[in-house]
Design a protein around this motif. Structure first.
Motif, PDB file in Angstrom:
ATOM      1  N   LYS A  17      -8.495   4.187   7.075  1.00 55.20           N
ATOM      2  CA  LYS A  17      -9.915   4.418   7.343  1.00 55.20           C
ATOM      3  C   LYS A  17     -10.236   4.460   8.833  1.00 55.20           C
ATOM      4  CE  LYS A  17     -11.192  -0.418   6.766  1.00 55.20           C
ATOM      5  NZ  LYS A  17     -12.022  -1.339   6.028  1.00 55.20           N
ATOM      6  N   HIS A  18      -9.322   3.972   9.687  1.00 56.46           N
ATOM      7  CA  HIS A  18      -9.566   3.946  11.124  1.00 56.46           C
ATOM      8  C   HIS A  18      -8.955   5.123  11.874  1.00 56.46           C
ATOM      9  CE1 HIS A  18     -11.149  -0.007  10.495  1.00 56.46           C
ATOM     10  NE2 HIS A  18      -9.996  -0.412   9.997  1.00 56.46           N
ATOM     11  N   LEU A  19      -7.775   5.573  11.409  1.00 53.02           N
ATOM     12  CA  LEU A  19      -7.100   6.670  12.103  1.00 53.02           C
ATOM     13  C   LEU A  19      -6.015   7.273  11.234  1.00 53.02           C
ATOM     14  CD1 LEU A  19      -4.159   5.361  13.070  1.00 53.02           C
ATOM     15  CD2 LEU A  19      -5.572   4.403  14.853  1.00 53.02           C
ATOM     16  N   ASN A  20      -5.598   8.475  11.605  1.00 57.74           N
ATOM     17  CA  ASN A  20      -4.423   9.126  11.023  1.00 57.74           C
ATOM     18  C   ASN A  20      -3.348   9.129  12.103  1.00 57.74           C
ATOM     19  OD1 ASN A  20      -6.019   9.685   8.827  1.00 57.74           O
ATOM     20  ND2 ASN A  20      -6.223  11.853   9.261  1.00 57.74           N
ATOM     21  N   PHE A  21      -2.111   8.853  11.705  1.00 60.51           N
ATOM     22  CA  PHE A  21      -0.997   8.765  12.643  1.00 60.51           C
ATOM     23  C   PHE A  21       0.167   9.586  12.124  1.00 60.51           C
ATOM     24  CE2 PHE A  21       3.114   6.787  13.576  1.00 60.51           C
ATOM     25  CZ  PHE A  21       3.110   6.856  14.948  1.00 60.51           C
ATOM     26  N   ARG A  22       0.812  10.338  13.011  1.00 61.42           N
ATOM     27  CA  ARG A  22       2.028  11.090  12.684  1.00 61.42           C
ATOM     28  C   ARG A  22       3.030  10.922  13.815  1.00 61.42           C
ATOM     29  NH1 ARG A  22      -0.733  11.278   8.920  1.00 61.42           N
ATOM     30  NH2 ARG A  22      -1.305  13.025   7.597  1.00 61.42           N
ATOM     31  N   SER A  35       7.555  13.056  19.203  1.00 64.27           N
ATOM     32  CA  SER A  35       6.142  13.354  19.450  1.00 64.27           C
ATOM     33  C   SER A  35       5.296  12.512  18.518  1.00 64.27           C
ATOM     34  CB  SER A  35       5.833  14.831  19.180  1.00 64.27           C
ATOM     35  OG  SER A  35       6.595  15.661  19.997  1.00 64.27           O
ATOM     36  N   THR A  36       4.115  12.135  18.990  1.00 65.95           N
ATOM     37  CA  THR A  36       3.181  11.408  18.148  1.00 65.95           C
ATOM     38  C   THR A  36       1.801  12.049  18.222  1.00 65.95           C
ATOM     39  OG1 THR A  36       2.642   9.845  19.922  1.00 65.95           O
ATOM     40  CG2 THR A  36       4.377   9.195  18.386  1.00 65.95           C
ATOM     41  N   TRP A  37       1.076  11.943  17.137  1.00 63.00           N
ATOM     42  CA  TRP A  37      -0.303  12.405  17.063  1.00 63.00           C
ATOM     43  C   TRP A  37      -1.130  11.297  16.442  1.00 63.00           C
ATOM     44  CZ3 TRP A  37       3.843  15.190  15.378  1.00 63.00           C
ATOM     45  CH2 TRP A  37       4.085  16.435  15.978  1.00 63.00           C
ATOM     46  N   VAL A  38      -2.293  11.048  17.013  1.00 60.38           N
ATOM     47  CA  VAL A  38      -3.223  10.073  16.449  1.00 60.38           C
ATOM     48  C   VAL A  38      -4.603  10.696  16.442  1.00 60.38           C
ATOM     49  CG1 VAL A  38      -4.249   7.781  16.675  1.00 60.38           C
ATOM     50  CG2 VAL A  38      -1.866   8.128  17.308  1.00 60.38           C
ATOM     51  N   SER A  39      -5.271  10.590  15.304  1.00 55.99           N
ATOM     52  CA  SER A  39      -6.633  11.091  15.173  1.00 55.99           C
ATOM     53  C   SER A  39      -7.528   9.934  14.728  1.00 55.99           C
ATOM     54  CB  SER A  39      -6.657  12.217  14.140  1.00 55.99           C
ATOM     55  OG  SER A  39      -7.975  12.678  13.950  1.00 55.99           O
ATOM     56  N   PRO A  40      -8.278   9.331  15.663  1.00 56.59           N
ATOM     57  CA  PRO A  40      -9.148   8.223  15.288  1.00 56.59           C
ATOM     58  C   PRO A  40     -10.378   8.724  14.517  1.00 56.59           C
ATOM     59  CG  PRO A  40      -9.352   8.664  17.643  1.00 56.59           C
ATOM     60  CD  PRO A  40      -8.297   9.583  17.105  1.00 56.59           C
ATOM     61  N   HIS A  41     -10.834   7.912  13.555  1.00 55.10           N
ATOM     62  CA  HIS A  41     -11.991   8.285  12.736  1.00 55.10           C
ATOM     63  C   HIS A  41     -13.276   7.576  13.154  1.00 55.10           C
ATOM     64  CE1 HIS A  41      -9.430  10.424  10.008  1.00 55.10           C
ATOM     65  NE2 HIS A  41      -8.729   9.354   9.720  1.00 55.10           N
ATOM     66  N   ASN A  42     -13.139   6.441  13.823  1.00 50.75           N
ATOM     67  CA  ASN A  42     -14.318   5.644  14.118  1.00 50.75           C
ATOM     68  C   ASN A  42     -14.049   4.768  15.340  1.00 50.75           C
ATOM     69  OD1 ASN A  42     -12.714   3.494  13.150  1.00 50.75           O
ATOM     70  ND2 ASN A  42     -13.463   3.801  11.064  1.00 50.75           N
ATOM     71  N   LEU A  43     -14.969   3.887  15.651  1.00 47.60           N
ATOM     72  CA  LEU A  43     -14.848   3.032  16.826  1.00 47.60           C
ATOM     73  C   LEU A  43     -13.601   2.151  16.753  1.00 47.60           C
ATOM     74  CD1 LEU A  43     -15.983   1.995  19.488  1.00 47.60           C
ATOM     75  CD2 LEU A  43     -17.363   0.358  18.175  1.00 47.60           C
ATOM     76  N   SER A  44     -13.293   1.607  15.592  1.00 42.73           N
ATOM     77  CA  SER A  44     -12.091   0.767  15.457  1.00 42.73           C
ATOM     78  C   SER A  44     -10.825   1.543  15.795  1.00 42.73           C
ATOM     79  CB  SER A  44     -11.980   0.199  14.040  1.00 42.73           C
ATOM     80  OG  SER A  44     -13.041  -0.668  13.771  1.00 42.73           O
ATOM     81  N   GLY A  45     -10.734   2.782  15.327  1.00 40.87           N
ATOM     82  CA  GLY A  45      -9.581   3.626  15.639  1.00 40.87           C
ATOM     83  C   GLY A  45      -9.486   3.942  17.112  1.00 40.87           C
TER      84      GLY A  45
END
Length: 71
Positions: A17-22, A35-45
């Motif tokens: 619920k906070h982020l997606n990580f690959r 390589s890494t990817w992070v997509s935060p969804h909200n303030l916590s992320g």
């Protein structure tokens, strides 16, 4: 858990619920790329990402060093 794998590439990660990580690990021409990817969804992320970023390069370099010494 998210995962794609073949002979030269692994992509794994998770969504919450906070982020997606690959993370992607690619073997090509005798070299390993990470390589890494992070997509935060909200303030916590975003706060988590802000906290981890100063350490991210050191963590990635350590991981690649371990692969090199065990490969």
């Amino acid at each position: 858990m998210y995962r794609i794998k073949n002979d030269r590439k692994v992509i794994a990660g998770f969504d919450d619920k906070h982020l997606n990580f690959r993370v992607s690990i690619l073997l090509q021409d005798g070299q390993v790329s990470l390589s890494t990817w992070v997509s935060p969804h909200n303030l916590s992320g975003r706060l988590y990402l802000t906290a981890i970023m100063p350490f991210h390069i050191a963590i990635a370099r350590t991981a690649l060093s371990r692969v090199r010494h065990h490969g």
